[in-house]
Design a protein around this motif. Sequence first.
Motif, PDB file in Angstrom:
ATOM      1  N   GLN A   1       0.829  -1.166   0.000  1.00  0.00           N
ATOM      2  CA  GLN A   1       0.000   0.000   0.000  1.00  0.00           C
ATOM      3  C   GLN A   1       0.879   1.236   0.000  1.00  0.00           C
ATOM      4  O   GLN A   1       1.973   1.238   0.559  1.00  0.00           O
ATOM      5  CB  GLN A   1      -0.902   0.021   1.222  1.00  0.00           C
ATOM      6  CG  GLN A   1      -1.917  -1.076   1.245  1.00  0.00           C
ATOM      7  CD  GLN A   1      -2.778  -1.024   2.496  1.00  0.00           C
ATOM      8  OE1 GLN A   1      -2.421  -0.421   3.480  1.00  0.00           O
ATOM      9  NE2 GLN A   1      -3.921  -1.654   2.430  1.00  0.00           N
ATOM     10  N   ARG A   2       0.349   2.281  -0.624  1.00  0.00           N
ATOM     11  CA  ARG A   2       1.045   3.561  -0.637  1.00  0.00           C
ATOM     12  C   ARG A   2      -0.013   4.654  -0.533  1.00  0.00           C
ATOM     13  O   ARG A   2      -1.075   4.566  -1.141  1.00  0.00           O
ATOM     14  CB  ARG A   2       1.839   3.710  -1.927  1.00  0.00           C
ATOM     15  CG  ARG A   2       2.591   5.016  -1.989  1.00  0.00           C
ATOM     16  CD  ARG A   2       3.500   5.132  -3.183  1.00  0.00           C
ATOM     17  NE  ARG A   2       2.827   4.665  -4.388  1.00  0.00           N
ATOM     18  CZ  ARG A   2       3.439   4.496  -5.544  1.00  0.00           C
ATOM     19  NH1 ARG A   2       4.720   4.724  -5.655  1.00  0.00           N
ATOM     20  NH2 ARG A   2       2.784   4.080  -6.594  1.00  0.00           N
ATOM     21  N   THR A   4      -0.486   8.935  -0.635  1.00  0.00           N
ATOM     22  CA  THR A   4       0.054  10.263  -0.896  1.00  0.00           C
ATOM     23  C   THR A   4      -1.012  11.269  -0.494  1.00  0.00           C
ATOM     24  O   THR A   4      -2.118  11.254  -1.049  1.00  0.00           O
ATOM     25  CB  THR A   4       0.397  10.442  -2.393  1.00  0.00           C
ATOM     26  OG1 THR A   4       1.306   9.412  -2.781  1.00  0.00           O
ATOM     27  CG2 THR A   4       1.012  11.801  -2.648  1.00  0.00           C
ATOM     28  N   VAL A  22      -5.848  -0.442 -12.296  1.00  0.00           N
ATOM     29  CA  VAL A  22      -4.922   0.110 -13.280  1.00  0.00           C
ATOM     30  C   VAL A  22      -4.000  -0.935 -13.897  1.00  0.00           C
ATOM     31  O   VAL A  22      -3.385  -0.673 -14.926  1.00  0.00           O
ATOM     32  CB  VAL A  22      -4.087   1.265 -12.694  1.00  0.00           C
ATOM     33  CG1 VAL A  22      -4.987   2.442 -12.344  1.00  0.00           C
ATOM     34  CG2 VAL A  22      -3.292   0.817 -11.494  1.00  0.00           C
ATOM     35  N   VAL A  36      -3.597  -4.297  -9.292  1.00  0.00           N
ATOM     36  CA  VAL A  36      -3.167  -2.989  -8.798  1.00  0.00           C
ATOM     37  C   VAL A  36      -4.345  -2.023  -8.899  1.00  0.00           C
ATOM     38  O   VAL A  36      -4.931  -1.871  -9.969  1.00  0.00           O
ATOM     39  CB  VAL A  36      -1.967  -2.456  -9.611  1.00  0.00           C
ATOM     40  CG1 VAL A  36      -1.505  -1.114  -9.055  1.00  0.00           C
ATOM     41  CG2 VAL A  36      -0.824  -3.472  -9.615  1.00  0.00           C
ATOM     42  N   LYS A  37      -4.668  -1.389  -7.753  1.00  0.00           N
ATOM     43  CA  LYS A  37      -5.809  -0.468  -7.705  1.00  0.00           C
ATOM     44  C   LYS A  37      -5.348   0.896  -7.208  1.00  0.00           C
ATOM     45  O   LYS A  37      -4.679   0.992  -6.180  1.00  0.00           O
ATOM     46  CB  LYS A  37      -6.885  -1.017  -6.769  1.00  0.00           C
ATOM     47  CG  LYS A  37      -8.094  -0.105  -6.628  1.00  0.00           C
ATOM     48  CD  LYS A  37      -9.149  -0.691  -5.714  1.00  0.00           C
ATOM     49  CE  LYS A  37      -8.703  -0.642  -4.288  1.00  0.00           C
ATOM     50  NZ  LYS A  37      -9.755  -0.921  -3.316  1.00  0.00           N
ATOM     51  N   ASP A  38      -5.681   1.944  -7.963  1.00  0.00           N
ATOM     52  CA  ASP A  38      -5.459   3.323  -7.535  1.00  0.00           C
ATOM     53  C   ASP A  38      -6.797   3.909  -7.114  1.00  0.00           C
ATOM     54  O   ASP A  38      -7.819   3.662  -7.760  1.00  0.00           O
ATOM     55  CB  ASP A  38      -4.899   4.175  -8.668  1.00  0.00           C
ATOM     56  CG  ASP A  38      -3.441   3.873  -8.971  1.00  0.00           C
ATOM     57  OD1 ASP A  38      -2.780   3.185  -8.173  1.00  0.00           O
ATOM     58  OD2 ASP A  38      -2.962   4.344 -10.022  1.00  0.00           O
ATOM     59  N   THR A  39      -6.780   4.682  -6.029  1.00  0.00           N
ATOM     60  CA  THR A  39      -7.995   5.335  -5.556  1.00  0.00           C
ATOM     61  C   THR A  39      -7.700   6.807  -5.313  1.00  0.00           C
ATOM     62  O   THR A  39      -6.752   7.140  -4.601  1.00  0.00           O
ATOM     63  CB  THR A  39      -8.502   4.688  -4.249  1.00  0.00           C
ATOM     64  OG1 THR A  39      -8.732   3.301  -4.468  1.00  0.00           O
ATOM     65  CG2 THR A  39      -9.780   5.340  -3.763  1.00  0.00           C
ATOM     66  N   ALA A  40      -8.498   7.664  -5.927  1.00  0.00           N
ATOM     67  CA  ALA A  40      -8.397   9.105  -5.693  1.00  0.00           C
ATOM     68  C   ALA A  40      -9.466   9.487  -4.670  1.00  0.00           C
ATOM     69  O   ALA A  40     -10.629   9.108  -4.812  1.00  0.00           O
ATOM     70  CB  ALA A  40      -8.614   9.865  -6.987  1.00  0.00           C
ATOM     71  N   ASP A  51      -4.188  10.241  -2.644  1.00  0.00           N
ATOM     72  CA  ASP A  51      -4.133   9.197  -3.663  1.00  0.00           C
ATOM     73  C   ASP A  51      -3.645   7.932  -2.979  1.00  0.00           C
ATOM     74  O   ASP A  51      -2.659   7.965  -2.230  1.00  0.00           O
ATOM     75  CB  ASP A  51      -3.179   9.576  -4.802  1.00  0.00           C
ATOM     76  CG  ASP A  51      -3.709  10.726  -5.633  1.00  0.00           C
ATOM     77  OD1 ASP A  51      -4.918  10.713  -5.944  1.00  0.00           O
ATOM     78  OD2 ASP A  51      -2.924  11.627  -5.973  1.00  0.00           O
ATOM     79  N   LYS A  53      -2.727   3.679  -3.362  1.00  0.00           N
ATOM     80  CA  LYS A  53      -2.389   2.590  -4.269  1.00  0.00           C
ATOM     81  C   LYS A  53      -2.325   1.314  -3.445  1.00  0.00           C
ATOM     82  O   LYS A  53      -1.717   1.296  -2.371  1.00  0.00           O
ATOM     83  CB  LYS A  53      -1.051   2.818  -4.957  1.00  0.00           C
ATOM     84  CG  LYS A  53      -0.657   1.665  -5.905  1.00  0.00           C
ATOM     85  CD  LYS A  53       0.654   1.901  -6.600  1.00  0.00           C
ATOM     86  CE  LYS A  53       0.559   2.905  -7.692  1.00  0.00           C
ATOM     87  NZ  LYS A  53      -0.157   2.495  -8.885  1.00  0.00           N
ATOM     88  N   SER A  54      -2.970   0.260  -3.925  1.00  0.00           N
ATOM     89  CA  SER A  54      -2.902  -1.033  -3.238  1.00  0.00           C
ATOM     90  C   SER A  54      -2.713  -2.132  -4.270  1.00  0.00           C
ATOM     91  O   SER A  54      -3.102  -1.994  -5.428  1.00  0.00           O
ATOM     92  CB  SER A  54      -4.162  -1.284  -2.410  1.00  0.00           C
ATOM     93  OG  SER A  54      -5.305  -1.291  -3.235  1.00  0.00           O
TER      94      SER A  54
END
Length: 65
Positions: A1-2, A4, A22, A36-40, A51, A53-54
């Motif tokens: 996980q990340r 920002t 993504v 890979v999933k990005d969430t805003a 933002d 990322k998981s």
Amino acid sequence: QRFTYHSLAFAGDLLTARPKIVDVYSKRGGALEFVVKDTAVVRQDGSAVADLKSVLVVRNPDVAK
């Protein structure tokens, strides 16, 4: 996980999370699948809060070790 962070969220803020897949790929001959999933995360006015990322890893039991 990340994670920002772009701004602080406060009590009473109406936040919306917009997830998006993504990428999907495999490793070890298909034994492991990665999603890979990005969430805003945005406020009601559209301003960015964070933002995220998981990466989800799924083992495929049908693939020989």
